[in-house]
Design a protein around this motif. Structure first.
Motif, PDB file in Angstrom:
ATOM      1  N   LYS A  24       0.619 -15.091   4.656  1.00  0.00           N
ATOM      2  CA  LYS A  24       0.317 -13.948   5.516  1.00  0.00           C
ATOM      3  C   LYS A  24       0.993 -14.125   6.867  1.00  0.00           C
ATOM      4  O   LYS A  24       1.217 -15.239   7.330  1.00  0.00           O
ATOM      5  CB  LYS A  24      -1.190 -13.812   5.726  1.00  0.00           C
ATOM      6  CG  LYS A  24      -1.942 -13.347   4.513  1.00  0.00           C
ATOM      7  CD  LYS A  24      -3.415 -13.199   4.850  1.00  0.00           C
ATOM      8  CE  LYS A  24      -4.220 -12.707   3.676  1.00  0.00           C
ATOM      9  NZ  LYS A  24      -5.641 -12.584   4.042  1.00  0.00           N
ATOM     10  N   GLU A  42       3.603  -6.147   1.565  1.00  0.00           N
ATOM     11  CA  GLU A  42       2.321  -5.467   1.709  1.00  0.00           C
ATOM     12  C   GLU A  42       1.940  -5.472   3.190  1.00  0.00           C
ATOM     13  O   GLU A  42       1.982  -6.519   3.834  1.00  0.00           O
ATOM     14  CB  GLU A  42       1.275  -6.216   0.887  1.00  0.00           C
ATOM     15  CG  GLU A  42      -0.112  -5.668   0.944  1.00  0.00           C
ATOM     16  CD  GLU A  42      -1.077  -6.551   0.153  1.00  0.00           C
ATOM     17  OE1 GLU A  42      -2.190  -6.788   0.667  1.00  0.00           O
ATOM     18  OE2 GLU A  42      -0.724  -6.996  -0.946  1.00  0.00           O
ATOM     19  N   THR A  78      -1.044  -4.345   5.927  1.00  0.00           N
ATOM     20  CA  THR A  78      -2.440  -3.929   6.060  1.00  0.00           C
ATOM     21  C   THR A  78      -2.753  -3.665   7.520  1.00  0.00           C
ATOM     22  O   THR A  78      -2.467  -4.502   8.385  1.00  0.00           O
ATOM     23  CB  THR A  78      -3.389  -5.034   5.530  1.00  0.00           C
ATOM     24  OG1 THR A  78      -2.995  -5.378   4.205  1.00  0.00           O
ATOM     25  CG2 THR A  78      -4.828  -4.591   5.557  1.00  0.00           C
ATOM     26  N   LYS A  79      -3.332  -2.485   7.801  1.00  0.00           N
ATOM     27  CA  LYS A  79      -3.783  -2.181   9.162  1.00  0.00           C
ATOM     28  C   LYS A  79      -4.986  -3.046   9.498  1.00  0.00           C
ATOM     29  O   LYS A  79      -5.781  -3.383   8.627  1.00  0.00           O
ATOM     30  CB  LYS A  79      -4.194  -0.714   9.279  1.00  0.00           C
ATOM     31  CG  LYS A  79      -3.058   0.258   9.232  1.00  0.00           C
ATOM     32  CD  LYS A  79      -3.574   1.684   9.407  1.00  0.00           C
ATOM     33  CE  LYS A  79      -2.437   2.667   9.386  1.00  0.00           C
ATOM     34  NZ  LYS A  79      -2.907   4.039   9.592  1.00  0.00           N
ATOM     35  N   THR A  80      -5.121  -3.378  10.759  1.00  0.00           N
ATOM     36  CA  THR A  80      -6.328  -4.057  11.238  1.00  0.00           C
ATOM     37  C   THR A  80      -7.151  -3.045  12.018  1.00  0.00           C
ATOM     38  O   THR A  80      -6.722  -1.900  12.201  1.00  0.00           O
ATOM     39  CB  THR A  80      -5.987  -5.251  12.147  1.00  0.00           C
ATOM     40  OG1 THR A  80      -5.432  -4.759  13.375  1.00  0.00           O
ATOM     41  CG2 THR A  80      -5.007  -6.211  11.471  1.00  0.00           C
TER      42      THR A  80
END
Length: 182
Positions: free
Chosen positions: A109, A2, A4-6
């Protein structure tokens, strides 16, 4: 995996797919093809680093300059840390902004940090083993840093300053305003 953009362009949070059973767990911590497909970035790592630290150890904020800049993929193998990155790219819309993320052995993460960033972390657990992949080799003459408590950055490190263990070298790093953009 997965991804995820920040709020900072080209900086991503990655979370691998974890497979668990009575024997334990397995996950693929990095796959270049999947990473490229999900981020649009091609990165080739050439050096892996690992550190062991105790609670309150703050390492950072560090970066490499010039042709020795490094992109990094960071994660925690054991324990928990607060991971912080600061955008130092001179033409970036988020120049001077930071993001922070708790990384641990339980959440698995990871943070992908592109070239042009300062990076640091604070150990929140009793001990932590921190691992990072780099896309360029370390060069002592090209190292730079920013003092962790620079007021203009406004980083909340989640612990009190008096609980930090910081190297003498990191305690004398310059302020953000005194560092040239990368």
């Amino acid at each position: 995996m997965e991804v995820t953009k920040t709020e900072i362009e080209d900086c991503f949070i990655l979370k691998p797919q974890k497979f668990e059973d009575e024997r334990g767990y397995f996950f693929e911590s990095f796959n270049e093809a999947i990473f490229r497909d999900k981020t649009g970035l091609l990165v080739h790592f050439v050096q892996d680093n690992q550190s062991f630290s105790s609670k309150g150890v703050l390492r950072g904020l560090h970066f490499q300059t010039g042709v020795h800049q490094q992109a990094k993929l960071v994660r925690v193998i054991q324990g928990e840390v607060l991971d912080v990155v600061v955008d130092l790219r001179k033409d970036s819309k988020t120049y001077g902004k930071h993001i922070k993320e708790i990384l641990s052995d339980t959440n698995q993460k990871q943070v992908f940090i592109p070239r042009g960033f300062a990076h640091g972390f604070l150990v929140l657990s009793e001990t932590a083993i921190f691992s990072y992949k780099c896309d360029n080799y370390y060069n002592r003459e090209s190292e730079g840093g920013i003092i962790y408590n620079d007021e203009s950055l406004g980083i909340d490190w989640m612990l009190r300053d008096e609980d930090f263990l910081i190297s003498e070298k990191d305690l004398v790093l310059p302020k953000f305003k005194d560092v040239s953009p990368l």
